[in-house]
Scaffold this motif. Structure first.
Motif, PDB file in Angstrom:
ATOM      1  N   VAL A 180     -39.479   7.844 -75.592  1.00 33.11           N
ATOM      2  CA  VAL A 180     -39.010   6.955 -76.715  1.00 33.11           C
ATOM      3  C   VAL A 180     -38.952   7.814 -77.915  1.00 33.11           C
ATOM      4  O   VAL A 180     -38.091   7.689 -78.585  1.00 33.11           O
ATOM      5  CB  VAL A 180     -40.315   6.208 -76.936  1.00 33.11           C
ATOM      6  N   ALA A 181     -39.574   8.873 -78.165  1.00 30.09           N
ATOM      7  CA  ALA A 181     -39.585   9.930 -79.268  1.00 30.09           C
ATOM      8  C   ALA A 181     -38.031  10.569 -79.197  1.00 30.09           C
ATOM      9  O   ALA A 181     -37.448  10.483 -80.330  1.00 30.09           O
ATOM     10  CB  ALA A 181     -40.622  10.962 -79.121  1.00 30.09           C
ATOM     11  N   GLU A 182     -37.661  11.041 -78.035  1.00 26.02           N
ATOM     12  CA  GLU A 182     -36.169  11.411 -77.900  1.00 26.02           C
ATOM     13  C   GLU A 182     -35.022  10.395 -78.184  1.00 26.02           C
ATOM     14  O   GLU A 182     -34.322  10.537 -79.022  1.00 26.02           O
ATOM     15  CB  GLU A 182     -35.966  11.854 -76.520  1.00 26.02           C
ATOM     16  N   HIS A 183     -35.588   9.197 -77.818  1.00 31.60           N
ATOM     17  CA  HIS A 183     -34.411   7.846 -77.845  1.00 31.60           C
ATOM     18  C   HIS A 183     -34.151   7.866 -79.353  1.00 31.60           C
ATOM     19  O   HIS A 183     -32.954   7.494 -79.688  1.00 31.60           O
ATOM     20  CB  HIS A 183     -34.820   6.847 -77.257  1.00 31.60           C
ATOM     21  N   LEU A 184     -35.261   7.711 -80.064  1.00 34.08           N
ATOM     22  CA  LEU A 184     -35.305   7.103 -81.446  1.00 34.08           C
ATOM     23  C   LEU A 184     -35.207   8.491 -82.673  1.00 34.08           C
ATOM     24  O   LEU A 184     -35.099   8.221 -83.758  1.00 34.08           O
ATOM     25  CB  LEU A 184     -36.687   6.423 -81.662  1.00 34.08           C
ATOM     26  N   SER A 185     -35.057   9.732 -82.032  1.00 33.63           N
ATOM     27  CA  SER A 185     -35.059  10.933 -82.744  1.00 33.63           C
ATOM     28  C   SER A 185     -36.194  11.135 -83.678  1.00 33.63           C
ATOM     29  O   SER A 185     -35.885  11.219 -84.759  1.00 33.63           O
ATOM     30  CB  SER A 185     -33.800  10.981 -83.505  1.00 33.63           C
ATOM     31  N   ILE A 186     -37.477  10.627 -83.292  1.00 36.77           N
ATOM     32  CA  ILE A 186     -38.676  10.757 -84.095  1.00 36.77           C
ATOM     33  C   ILE A 186     -39.543  11.461 -83.524  1.00 36.77           C
ATOM     34  O   ILE A 186     -39.590  11.888 -82.297  1.00 36.77           O
ATOM     35  CB  ILE A 186     -39.321   9.615 -84.423  1.00 36.77           C
ATOM     36  N   PHE A 217     -46.436 -13.805 -75.093  1.00 33.33           N
ATOM     37  CA  PHE A 217     -46.280 -14.232 -76.443  1.00 33.33           C
ATOM     38  C   PHE A 217     -44.993 -14.800 -76.930  1.00 33.33           C
ATOM     39  O   PHE A 217     -44.655 -15.370 -78.036  1.00 33.33           O
ATOM     40  CB  PHE A 217     -46.675 -13.365 -77.548  1.00 33.33           C
ATOM     41  N   GLY A 218     -43.979 -14.612 -75.959  1.00 32.59           N
ATOM     42  CA  GLY A 218     -42.683 -14.846 -76.294  1.00 32.59           C
ATOM     43  C   GLY A 218     -41.822 -13.758 -77.278  1.00 32.59           C
ATOM     44  O   GLY A 218     -40.959 -13.955 -77.991  1.00 32.59           O
ATOM     45  N   PHE A 219     -42.317 -12.286 -76.918  1.00 31.98           N
ATOM     46  CA  PHE A 219     -41.519 -11.443 -77.756  1.00 31.98           C
ATOM     47  C   PHE A 219     -39.952 -10.881 -77.315  1.00 31.98           C
ATOM     48  O   PHE A 219     -39.640 -11.348 -76.286  1.00 31.98           O
ATOM     49  CB  PHE A 219     -42.264  -9.903 -77.429  1.00 31.98           C
ATOM     50  N   LYS A 220     -39.326 -11.273 -78.398  1.00 30.11           N
ATOM     51  CA  LYS A 220     -37.794 -11.118 -78.466  1.00 30.11           C
ATOM     52  C   LYS A 220     -37.530  -9.353 -78.584  1.00 30.11           C
ATOM     53  O   LYS A 220     -37.736  -9.105 -79.663  1.00 30.11           O
ATOM     54  CB  LYS A 220     -36.957 -11.717 -79.313  1.00 30.11           C
ATOM     55  N   PRO A 221     -37.076  -8.734 -77.544  1.00 26.88           N
ATOM     56  CA  PRO A 221     -36.710  -7.168 -77.455  1.00 26.88           C
ATOM     57  C   PRO A 221     -35.822  -7.165 -78.893  1.00 26.88           C
ATOM     58  O   PRO A 221     -34.856  -7.541 -78.901  1.00 26.88           O
ATOM     59  CB  PRO A 221     -36.190  -6.875 -76.196  1.00 26.88           C
ATOM     60  N   ALA A 222     -36.335  -6.011 -79.635  1.00 30.04           N
ATOM     61  CA  ALA A 222     -35.438  -5.575 -80.551  1.00 30.04           C
ATOM     62  C   ALA A 222     -34.373  -4.477 -79.911  1.00 30.04           C
ATOM     63  O   ALA A 222     -34.724  -3.922 -79.136  1.00 30.04           O
ATOM     64  CB  ALA A 222     -36.174  -5.025 -81.850  1.00 30.04           C
ATOM     65  N   GLN A 223     -33.333  -4.253 -80.802  1.00 29.78           N
ATOM     66  CA  GLN A 223     -32.291  -3.373 -80.629  1.00 29.78           C
ATOM     67  C   GLN A 223     -32.644  -2.198 -81.369  1.00 29.78           C
ATOM     68  O   GLN A 223     -32.338  -2.086 -82.379  1.00 29.78           O
ATOM     69  CB  GLN A 223     -31.069  -3.726 -80.809  1.00 29.78           C
ATOM     70  N   PRO A 224     -33.281  -1.014 -80.634  1.00 23.55           N
ATOM     71  CA  PRO A 224     -33.717   0.324 -81.471  1.00 23.55           C
ATOM     72  C   PRO A 224     -32.279   0.840 -82.165  1.00 23.55           C
ATOM     73  O   PRO A 224     -31.475   1.068 -81.540  1.00 23.55           O
ATOM     74  CB  PRO A 224     -34.046   0.934 -80.076  1.00 23.55           C
ATOM     75  N   GLU A 225     -32.757   1.175 -83.391  1.00 22.86           N
ATOM     76  CA  GLU A 225     -31.573   1.885 -83.958  1.00 22.86           C
ATOM     77  C   GLU A 225     -31.586   3.560 -83.752  1.00 22.86           C
ATOM     78  O   GLU A 225     -32.829   4.043 -83.798  1.00 22.86           O
ATOM     79  CB  GLU A 225     -31.569   1.594 -85.466  1.00 22.86           C
ATOM     80  N   ARG A 226     -30.482   4.122 -83.629  1.00 16.89           N
ATOM     81  CA  ARG A 226     -30.800   5.707 -83.424  1.00 16.89           C
ATOM     82  C   ARG A 226     -29.506   6.268 -84.016  1.00 16.89           C
ATOM     83  O   ARG A 226     -28.476   5.816 -83.894  1.00 16.89           O
ATOM     84  CB  ARG A 226     -30.487   5.827 -81.818  1.00 16.89           C
ATOM     85  N   PRO A 227     -29.568   7.220 -84.690  1.00 20.61           N
ATOM     86  CA  PRO A 227     -30.903   7.979 -84.992  1.00 20.61           C
ATOM     87  C   PRO A 227     -31.941   7.289 -86.009  1.00 20.61           C
ATOM     88  O   PRO A 227     -31.282   6.292 -86.441  1.00 20.61           O
ATOM     89  CB  PRO A 227     -30.820   9.351 -85.278  1.00 20.61           C
ATOM     90  N   GLY A 228     -33.146   7.566 -86.012  1.00 26.41           N
ATOM     91  CA  GLY A 228     -34.195   6.754 -86.826  1.00 26.41           C
ATOM     92  C   GLY A 228     -34.760   7.906 -87.824  1.00 26.41           C
ATOM     93  O   GLY A 228     -34.605   9.013 -87.567  1.00 26.41           O
TER      94      GLY A 228
END
Length: 231
Positions: A180-186, A217-228
């Motif tokens: 996750v850290a690599e994908h989001l550059s954090i 609970f009905g979570f709608k997946p967000a679209q991760p922004e990269r880089p962050g």
């Protein structure tokens, strides 16, 4: 079709012809009841009720153009003296509540016997309410609890920040914290901090449970922004 004044006039509302014919034949066995007509939709029910003026409408809950509750409300808006008995395969609380709110005085399952249906029709014609108050109290209590639970779940999801939603989305895709850290550059440490917050807000003990609860609970997946950013 006219009927002697001493007979209880019944309108059958059922969209399945075989079921309707079966009910008609069944009620014909009771000397004090007479079927004056059959409708197979909400629209037809209203027209036939106006024409035939039944004492009781025996109404299926699932109809092609609406529900038995819709039919009940329409019938009673025209003639409040017509009693409504719902006959349904749906035993859910929402269906029962909708029927009661529409003015139905009885709610039977299609597993009911002929004698039970006939007795319900007679009681309805006499102005009796066939749904025990205790049953309504229980159903309303469950309804309120479900509403409270749903509201709490929505509140938990809405408490997640945009970044937490992005991380939760990646978690649901099977990524571990480093991925996750690599994908989001954090940084890895930042991811761990966000994950702790996610678990806290969803009252989950593990990332797997958090993903499962979010889906429930009905979570709608967000679209991760990269880089962050590192926040």
């Amino acid at each position: 079709m006219t009927a002697p004044a001493d007979l209880t006039k019944v309108l059958i509302v059922e969209d399945h012809r075989v079921v309707a014919e079966g009910l008609w034949a069944l009620l014909a066995e009771y000397a004090d009841l007479t079927v004056v007509g059959w409708a197979d939709s909400v629209a037809e029910t209203v027209a036939m009720a106006k024409e035939l003026k039944p004492d009781v409408a025996l109404v299926d809950f699932r109809l092609p153009d609406g529900t038995g509750a819709d039919a009940a409300a329409s019938i009673r808006a025209h003639d409040p003296s017509t009693a409504i008995v719902i006959l349904s395969a749906d035993a859910s609380d929402p269906a029962l509540l909708a029927a009661v709110e529409a003015g139905a005085c009885g709610y039977l399952l299609k597993s009911a016997s002929g004698d039970e249906i006939a007795a319900a029709i007679r009681s309805a014609a006499e102005g009796e309410t066939l749904i025990p108050a205790s049953t309504l109290v229980e159903v309303l209590a469950r309804h309120r609890e479900t509403a409270r639970s749903s509201a709490a779940q929505t509140e938990r999801l809405e408490s997640l920040t945009k970044r937490e939603q992005e991380i939760l989305t990646l978690m649901s895709q099977g990524l571990d914290n480093r991925a996750v850290a690599e994908h989001l550059s954090i940084s890895y440490a930042t991811v761990r901090t966000h994950v702790r917050k996610i678990l806290e807000k969803l009252e989950a003990r593990s990332q797997l449970e958090a993903v499962a609860k979010a889906a429930e609970f009905g979570f709608k997946p967000a679209q991760p922004e990269r880089p962050g950013s590192d926040g």
